[in-house]
Design a protein around this motif. Structure first.
Motif, mmCIF file in Angstrom:
data_model
loop_
_atom_site.group_PDB
_atom_site.id
_atom_site.type_symbol
_atom_site.label_atom_id
_atom_site.label_comp_id
_atom_site.label_asym_id
_atom_site.label_seq_id
_atom_site.Cartn_x
_atom_site.Cartn_y
_atom_site.Cartn_z
ATOM 1 N N GLU A 141 7.378 40.101 125.983
ATOM 2 C CA GLU A 141 6.025 40.634 125.831
ATOM 3 C C GLU A 141 5.071 40.026 126.851
ATOM 4 N N THR A 142 5.199 38.718 127.086
ATOM 5 C CA THR A 142 4.301 38.047 128.030
ATOM 6 C C THR A 142 4.594 38.474 129.465
ATOM 7 N N TYR A 143 5.876 38.573 129.823
ATOM 8 C CA TYR A 143 6.226 39.080 131.161
ATOM 9 C C TYR A 143 5.678 40.499 131.341
ATOM 10 N N ARG A 144 5.816 41.319 130.316
ATOM 11 C CA ARG A 144 5.357 42.708 130.396
ATOM 12 C C ARG A 144 3.848 42.761 130.634
ATOM 13 N N LEU A 145 3.119 41.928 129.920
ATOM 14 C CA LEU A 145 1.668 41.877 130.085
ATOM 15 C C LEU A 145 1.297 41.359 131.475
ATOM 16 N N LEU A 146 2.038 40.390 131.927
ATOM 17 C CA LEU A 146 1.806 39.835 133.262
ATOM 18 C C LEU A 146 2.015 40.904 134.333
ATOM 19 N N LEU A 147 3.045 41.717 134.169
ATOM 20 C CA LEU A 147 3.326 42.770 135.137
ATOM 21 C C LEU A 147 2.253 43.847 135.133
ATOM 22 N N ARG A 148 1.601 44.065 134.000
ATOM 23 C CA ARG A 148 0.537 45.068 133.926
ATOM 24 C C ARG A 148 -0.753 44.589 134.595
ATOM 25 N N HIS A 149 -0.938 43.263 134.680
ATOM 26 C CA HIS A 149 -2.255 42.762 135.092
ATOM 27 C C HIS A 149 -2.265 41.897 136.343
ATOM 28 N N ASN A 150 -1.150 41.302 136.706
ATOM 29 C CA ASN A 150 -1.173 40.364 137.822
ATOM 30 C C ASN A 150 -1.352 41.083 139.154
ATOM 31 N N ARG A 151 -2.327 40.647 139.941
ATOM 32 C CA ARG A 151 -2.584 41.227 141.251
ATOM 33 C C ARG A 151 -1.871 40.461 142.369
ATOM 34 N N GLY A 152 -1.157 39.408 142.024
ATOM 35 C CA GLY A 152 -0.448 38.612 143.020
ATOM 36 C C GLY A 152 0.993 39.067 143.158
ATOM 37 N N ASP A 153 1.866 38.164 143.575
ATOM 38 C CA ASP A 153 3.282 38.450 143.755
ATOM 39 C C ASP A 153 3.963 38.478 142.384
ATOM 40 N N ILE A 154 4.483 39.622 142.014
ATOM 41 C CA ILE A 154 5.065 39.780 140.678
ATOM 42 C C ILE A 154 6.591 39.812 140.717
ATOM 43 N N LYS A 155 7.187 39.488 141.867
ATOM 44 C CA LYS A 155 8.638 39.607 141.988
ATOM 45 C C LYS A 155 9.377 38.691 141.007
ATOM 46 N N LYS A 156 8.885 37.429 140.877
ATOM 47 C CA LYS A 156 9.548 36.487 139.962
ATOM 48 C C LYS A 156 9.494 36.996 138.525
ATOM 49 N N ALA A 157 8.290 37.421 138.112
ATOM 50 C CA ALA A 157 8.127 37.900 136.737
ATOM 51 C C ALA A 157 8.981 39.137 136.493
ATOM 52 N N LEU A 158 9.036 40.020 137.485
ATOM 53 C CA LEU A 158 9.824 41.242 137.332
ATOM 54 C C LEU A 158 11.308 40.922 137.204
ATOM 55 N N ALA A 159 11.788 39.965 137.995
ATOM 56 C CA ALA A 159 13.207 39.588 137.925
ATOM 57 C C ALA A 159 13.557 39.024 136.550
ATOM 58 N N HIS A 160 12.695 38.132 136.026
ATOM 59 C CA HIS A 160 12.945 37.559 134.698
ATOM 60 C C HIS A 160 12.889 38.646 133.626
ATOM 61 N N TYR A 161 11.896 39.523 133.731
ATOM 62 C CA TYR A 161 11.741 40.584 132.736
ATOM 63 C C TYR A 161 12.952 41.516 132.733
ATOM 64 N N GLU A 162 13.429 41.878 133.917
ATOM 65 C CA GLU A 162 14.569 42.791 133.997
ATOM 66 C C GLU A 162 15.839 42.144 133.457
ATOM 67 N N ASP A 163 15.993 40.834 133.665
ATOM 68 C CA ASP A 163 17.142 40.139 133.083
ATOM 69 C C ASP A 163 17.088 40.163 131.557
ATOM 70 N N LEU A 164 15.896 39.949 131.023
ATOM 71 C CA LEU A 164 15.730 39.911 129.569
ATOM 72 C C LEU A 164 15.890 41.285 128.933
ATOM 73 N N THR A 165 15.559 42.326 129.683
ATOM 74 C CA THR A 165 15.568 43.684 129.119
ATOM 75 C C THR A 165 16.700 44.534 129.670
ATOM 76 N N LEU A 166 17.726 43.873 130.189
ATOM 77 C CA LEU A 166 18.828 44.592 130.816
ATOM 78 C C LEU A 166 19.411 45.640 129.882
ATOM 79 N N PHE A 167 19.504 45.328 128.596
ATOM 80 C CA PHE A 167 20.090 46.256 127.648
ATOM 81 C C PHE A 167 19.035 46.865 126.722
ATOM 82 N N ASP A 168 17.767 46.793 127.129
ATOM 83 C CA ASP A 168 16.679 47.388 126.353
ATOM 84 C C ASP A 168 16.056 48.590 127.057
ATOM 85 N N LYS A 169 15.864 48.471 128.364
ATOM 86 C CA LYS A 169 15.079 49.477 129.076
ATOM 87 C C LYS A 169 15.837 50.797 129.171
ATOM 88 N N PRO A 170 15.110 51.908 129.153
ATOM 89 C CA PRO A 170 15.768 53.212 129.246
ATOM 90 C C PRO A 170 16.275 53.471 130.654
#
Length: 699
Positions: A142-171
């Motif tokens: 949830e926190t990574y998701r919120l960070l990705l919606r609002h962060n104006r900086g480099d979001i690559k790290k957050a996106l990588a962590h989020y995608e690892d966590l949601t590998l079997f969740d995302k459509p």
């Protein structure tokens, strides 16, 4: 999809030995039946014959946020240097539990301006990261998701962590071409009608040669369509030129549904329209109150303001009233809409103090019937980008809106939906690729029965003129698809998982469902409407297609046994009568597994080899086994509409028994079989000289 066979000098031959237990998922292509028979079969259903039809442990369809931000709309910025010092000390000492606790306290105290500061977004990153480290996956995601919606900086790290966590969740939506290919195939399924056109023009009674957009449905039975159009020519007097120099004027038009369920000729809303721009209408349920915007007026607060007008008994509208400074600002305020209970007004605004370029705001009506001061709807709906077109459904507690930022996004502005539970908004969900495309989707409306989506699209890419079109609302966009249907496709004996595409078709209402890819672990999931019948179609390059009709009654998880084309198949039905080469009807269902594979995989061919038991004369047995193979070949070629060279028939008689010297009827049955060998067309075949020899395969 690549070669599904291994090659080591020669091709590893696929041996499909027809034994004697039938897979439950074999799908026979049916001949067309009359409508009465079709309806009977639909009403009966098959039940889901695949394994482990069980409730899922967790319903993930409606997920309310765990993070709360009570300071939103109270303070613009939260700062607490003493608390920051404690957080830094705990980090140095690696006291991770206490560190996470204080970080959570600090982050959830944020005001809107904290979401605009990189140093505060870094604190949100740290909260997500330590939550992941401590095993709190839900808070981390949830926190990574919120960070990705609002962060104006480099979001690559957050996106990588989020995608690892949601590998079997995302459509994992399948390629849209796969969807349309499957839609065309639906015509072969006799319980379905051919698909409707995706986008249907609303006709010249509504659309014009100019832009038509910003629509709403209202009045009794939603029989009135109100929309914005710039087809009107403006009064060109000097006074009006000063405020509105453009030749064409945005006005509100209304079309009423006829007895034939068609939209009548649109007429201008004369008592509302002026030489200023009017648009974005929203009509109350009783049809007596109209909310809309008027722009660039001398008495207005900003660029565009929200007004309302009451309808008189004679059908005319009272003079429009500005909603005032509690709602309107110095900026652009537009897209008004009412909640299901009509006590909350939603709208979009690009005023300062928001999360992004434009945000969604809301105002609540008090006991005296007065609208309260507008508030920002918060960080779970709004983002660093733009949010527009809030549209609460008239019957279901759900808010649709358009956003330019999303974890799942197909283009520019996409349409999202968020469930409203006890005043809280759930995690927004993209309504899928059957609605959202590579362009922008906003200015839309959904009817009360949630059957049709109305929105404006350009006929030609790059053409600024918009026309209103209707679209059968797909499953992902429905306001009541709150049942989770999940499954896993797996080979039951080896545990092998498969790559492929899963499609579900609503047989009850013929509603489209966007196809999804099978995940790396063999899983998939869909969100469906309860108490309905569906068709499940699963296909891939390395297993035989699966088709099943099933009924949804609550959250379900299914374990689906798939048969790999690299393994042996067993069919109880492939058993000829003694001395006969005539196919029996019960054989056909399983032969269609092979037909479907050959039809889909045009670069493969097939050898059918017949075998008999040891009863009778050897030469007669060879002749009989060849005749049986020829019967199967003829059926496959004719029914699959394949060229003759796609299938080769051969017979071995009783020369290659599985059980030598059989003594029981069952052992004789094992020898009385048919073998299939599927091979890539790029390989050459050397036909054996002796009937007792195997067919030779040469690279």
């Amino acid at each position: 999809m690549g070669n599904i066979f291994k090659k080591e000098g020669i091709l590893l031959i696929l041996l499909l030995t027809i034994l004697f237990t039938s897979p439950v998922f074999a799908q026979k292509k049916k001949k067309k039946k009359n409508k009465k028979v079709q309806e009977t079969e639909k009403n009966e259903g098959s039940g889901l014959s695949i394994q482990e039809f069980q409730p899922t442990k967790v319903n993930n369809v409606v997920k309310l946020p765990g993070l709360k931000f009570p300071n939103i709309n109270k303070i613009p910025l939260y700062q607490n240097n003493a608390l920051l010092a404690q957080i830094a000390r705990l980090e140095r000492n690696k006291q991770w539990e206490e560190y996470r606790e204080l970080l959570y306290k600090y982050v959830t105290s944020f005001g809107i301006n904290n979401f605009l500061r990189l140093e505060d977004m870094d604190l949100m990153w740290r909260l997500a990261n330590v939550s992941e480290y401590l095993g709190d996956r839900a808070l981390a995601k949830e926190t990574y998701r919120l960070l990705l919606r609002h962060n104006r900086g480099d979001i690559k790290k957050a996106l990588a962590h989020y995608e690892d966590l949601t590998l079997f969740d995302k459509p994992l939506y399948a390629n849209i071409d796969d969807y349309y290919r499957l839609v065309e195939k639906r015509a072969l399924i006799d319980t379905l009608t051919p698909p409707e056109d995706v986008l249907i023009e609303m006709g010249p009674e509504v659309n014009s040669d100019f832009s038509d957009y910003g629509m709403t449905l209202g009045g009794e039975n939603q029989s009135q369509l109100l929309f914005t159009s710039n087809r009107s020519e403006r009064d060109t007097s000097e006074f009006n030129k000063q405020f509105n120099p453009k030749k064409h004027n945005e006005n509100i038009y209304i079309s009423t549904k006829t007895d034939y369920d068609m939209w009548g000729m649109a007429e201008p809303l004369e008592t509302i329209n002026t030489n200023y721009n009017e648009g974005s209408p929203f009509l109350s349920k009783d049809g007596k109150t109209l909310y809309f915007i008027r722009c660039m007026t001398p008495e207005g607060y900003g660029d565009c303001d929200i007004y309302y007008s009451k309808k008189n008994e004679d059908g005319t509208w009272d003079e429009a009233v500005n909603l005032g400074s509690k709602i309107n600002s110095y900026a652009w305020d537009s897209h008004p809409s009412l909640s299901m209970t009509e006590d909350t007004l939603y709208f979009a605004s690009d005023r300062k103090g928001g999360f992004g370029s434009s945000d969604i705001y809301f105002s609540v009506k008090d006991s005296k019937g007065e609208w309260g001061k507008a508030k920002n709807i918060g960080p779970f709906i709004n983002s660093r980008g733009s949010e527009l077109s809030p549209y609460p459904h008239v019957k279901y507690p759900i808010l649709y809106f358009s956003s330019s930022v999303g974890i799942v996004n197909f283009g520019g502005f996409d349409i999202y939906k968020s469930f409203i539970v006890d005043g809280e908004f759930s995690e927004p969900k993209n309504v899928g690729p059957l609605v959202n495309g590579s362009g922008d989707e906003y200015y839309f409306a959904i009817d009360a029965e949630a059957k049709q989506l109305y929105y404006a699209k350009s006929k030609v890419k790059g053409n600024p003129n918009l026309d209103m079109q209707s679209f059968p609302l797909p499953m992902e966009a429905k306001p009541n698809n709150t049942v989770r249907f999940s499954g896993r496709v797996v080979e039951p004996t080896t545990g092998e998982v498969f790559k492929g595409v899963v499609t579900i078709i609503d047989l009850s209402d013929r509603v489209e469902v966007a196809p999804k890819k099978i995940r790396e672990d063999g899983s998939f999931d869909f969100e469906l409407i309860n108490d309905k019948k569906y068709l499940l179609v699963i296909e891939g390059d390395n297993f035989f297609q699966i088709e099943e009709i099933f009924f949804v009654d609550g959250d379900k998880h299914v374990q689906i046994p798939a048969v790999s084309v690299n393994s042996s198949l067993s069919f109880a039905s492939i058993d000829f009568d003694p001395g006969s080469a005539k196919l029996k009807p019960e054989m056909e269902n399983n032969l269609h597994l092979v037909i479907d594979f050959l039809v889909k995989h045009t670069n493969y061919r097939l050898i059918v080899t017949g075998h008999t038991d040891s009863d009778g004369n050897h030469d007669a047995n060879v002749k009989l086994s060849k005749e049986r193979a020829e019967s199967i070949k003829e059926f496959i070629i004719n029914y699959g509409e394949l060229t003759n060279d796609r299938v080769i028939a051969d017979g071995k008689g009783d020369y290659q028994p599985i059980v030598k010297n059989p003594t029981t009827p069952e052992e004789k049955r094992l020898n009385r079989r048919v073998e299939f060998k599927i091979f890539l067309d790029e390989y050459r075949i050397s036909v054996p000289v002796d009937d007792n020899d195997d067919i030779n395969w040469e690279d």
